[in-house]
Design a protein around this motif. Sequence first.
Motif, PDB file in Angstrom:
ATOM      1  N   UNK A   1       0.814  -1.212   0.000  1.00  0.00           N
ATOM      2  CA  UNK A   1       0.000   0.000   0.000  1.00  0.00           C
ATOM      3  C   UNK A   1       0.851   1.268   0.000  1.00  0.00           C
ATOM      4  N   UNK A   2       1.957   1.255   0.763  1.00  0.00           N
ATOM      5  CA  UNK A   2       2.765   2.459   0.925  1.00  0.00           C
ATOM      6  C   UNK A   2       3.858   2.613  -0.124  1.00  0.00           C
ATOM      7  N   UNK A   3       4.507   1.492  -0.493  1.00  0.00           N
ATOM      8  CA  UNK A   3       5.757   1.614  -1.242  1.00  0.00           C
ATOM      9  C   UNK A   3       5.778   0.957  -2.617  1.00  0.00           C
ATOM     10  N   UNK A   4       4.936  -0.042  -2.859  1.00  0.00           N
ATOM     11  CA  UNK A   4       5.110  -0.890  -4.045  1.00  0.00           C
ATOM     12  C   UNK A   4       5.086  -0.089  -5.345  1.00  0.00           C
ATOM     13  N   UNK A   5       4.071   0.747  -5.541  1.00  0.00           N
ATOM     14  CA  UNK A   5       3.950   1.496  -6.793  1.00  0.00           C
ATOM     15  C   UNK A   5       5.169   2.372  -7.045  1.00  0.00           C
ATOM     16  N   UNK A   6       5.589   3.108  -6.007  1.00  0.00           N
ATOM     17  CA  UNK A   6       6.732   4.011  -6.173  1.00  0.00           C
ATOM     18  C   UNK A   6       8.027   3.249  -6.424  1.00  0.00           C
ATOM     19  N   UNK A   7       8.181   2.079  -5.771  1.00  0.00           N
ATOM     20  CA  UNK A   7       9.390   1.276  -5.986  1.00  0.00           C
ATOM     21  C   UNK A   7       9.451   0.785  -7.428  1.00  0.00           C
ATOM     22  N   UNK A   8       8.325   0.291  -7.943  1.00  0.00           N
ATOM     23  CA  UNK A   8       8.283  -0.197  -9.335  1.00  0.00           C
ATOM     24  C   UNK A   8       8.648   0.923 -10.301  1.00  0.00           C
ATOM     25  N   UNK A   9       8.045   2.098 -10.109  1.00  0.00           N
ATOM     26  CA  UNK A   9       8.301   3.229 -11.007  1.00  0.00           C
ATOM     27  C   UNK A   9       9.751   3.690 -10.876  1.00  0.00           C
ATOM     28  N   UNK A  10      10.286   3.711  -9.659  1.00  0.00           N
ATOM     29  CA  UNK A  10      11.676   4.135  -9.457  1.00  0.00           C
ATOM     30  C   UNK A  10      12.642   3.168 -10.140  1.00  0.00           C
ATOM     31  N   UNK A  11      12.384   1.872 -10.015  1.00  0.00           N
ATOM     32  CA  UNK A  11      13.232   0.871 -10.669  1.00  0.00           C
ATOM     33  C   UNK A  11      13.190   1.039 -12.181  1.00  0.00           C
ATOM     34  N   UNK A  12      11.989   1.258 -12.723  1.00  0.00           N
ATOM     35  CA  UNK A  12      11.842   1.466 -14.173  1.00  0.00           C
ATOM     36  C   UNK A  12      12.575   2.731 -14.611  1.00  0.00           C
TER      37      UNK A  12
ATOM     38  N   UNK B   1       2.222   2.764 -16.070  1.00  0.00           N
ATOM     39  CA  UNK B   1       2.403   1.927 -14.877  1.00  0.00           C
ATOM     40  C   UNK B   1       1.561   2.437 -13.715  1.00  0.00           C
ATOM     41  N   UNK B   2       1.597   3.733 -13.492  1.00  0.00           N
ATOM     42  CA  UNK B   2       0.815   4.300 -12.384  1.00  0.00           C
ATOM     43  C   UNK B   2      -0.680   4.073 -12.590  1.00  0.00           C
ATOM     44  N   UNK B   3      -1.139   4.181 -13.837  1.00  0.00           N
ATOM     45  CA  UNK B   3      -2.555   3.989 -14.117  1.00  0.00           C
ATOM     46  C   UNK B   3      -2.997   2.577 -13.736  1.00  0.00           C
ATOM     47  N   UNK B   4      -2.223   1.569 -14.149  1.00  0.00           N
ATOM     48  CA  UNK B   4      -2.625   0.188 -13.873  1.00  0.00           C
ATOM     49  C   UNK B   4      -2.327  -0.222 -12.435  1.00  0.00           C
ATOM     50  N   UNK B   5      -1.213   0.234 -11.886  1.00  0.00           N
ATOM     51  CA  UNK B   5      -0.902  -0.102 -10.495  1.00  0.00           C
ATOM     52  C   UNK B   5      -1.883   0.552  -9.532  1.00  0.00           C
ATOM     53  N   UNK B   6      -2.331   1.767  -9.848  1.00  0.00           N
ATOM     54  CA  UNK B   6      -3.329   2.443  -9.009  1.00  0.00           C
ATOM     55  C   UNK B   6      -4.674   1.740  -9.105  1.00  0.00           C
TER      56      UNK B   6
END
Length: 220
Positions: free
Chosen positions: A15-26, A146-151
């Motif tokens: 909930x807190x970190x997954x989306x941002x971690x994925x985007x940061x890695x990309x 990514x943000x659209x689908x991860x959200x």
Amino acid sequence: MDKIKTLDKLYLFYEKYFNNIVVLVVFIGSNIFYWLNHFNIGSGENITTFLAERILAPRESILVTVATVFLGIYFTVFSILGTIKAESTLGTIPKKNFFKLITFIKNAFLFAFSYLFYTIFYPWLAEQLVSYPKQLLNLFLIILFLYMFLSALKVGLALFVVFRKDLSNLHESIEKQKLETKKQREIFLRLENFLNEKDEIKDRNRAIIMNEIAKRKNPK
């Protein structure tokens, strides 16, 4: 109990970190591959260009439709949240979790709208820009996607967590509601019969009193 705590911790991390971690890695990975490719270190096509121009851009119409569907779903959920009743499931969740759900939906709405808006100008900008600015253009398209689908996934999981208990007890709740409705009907029927009996007793007593009065006025 330990398993539940572990799942709760994993969900909180997601909930807190997954989306941002994925985007940061990309973001970091794409830039590393871009500069390696730029200085002819290694071989192969720039991964950002491949994802944006070979995968996303050719499917723009499909993804725009998906983004529009997401916007419609979020708008519908917002409308439902605005009319919830105190006895509903959403009305019983803690205030903190309720506003957290609102935030998830709001962010998902903004990302879907941003992707939709970005795709309008992307084809024209892709023709105008070169080198690293074009790399950033493609990278932002991927990030918004990514943000659209991860959200959307986060909203779906949040709604599942909210309704999980009710879904597991759905049939039991329906049967319980049927029994409550039947019980209420029986109570109302008994009350109605009781009131009718009371009215009949009153009518009989009134008739007796009237007969007594009539006898006194007209004694034989």
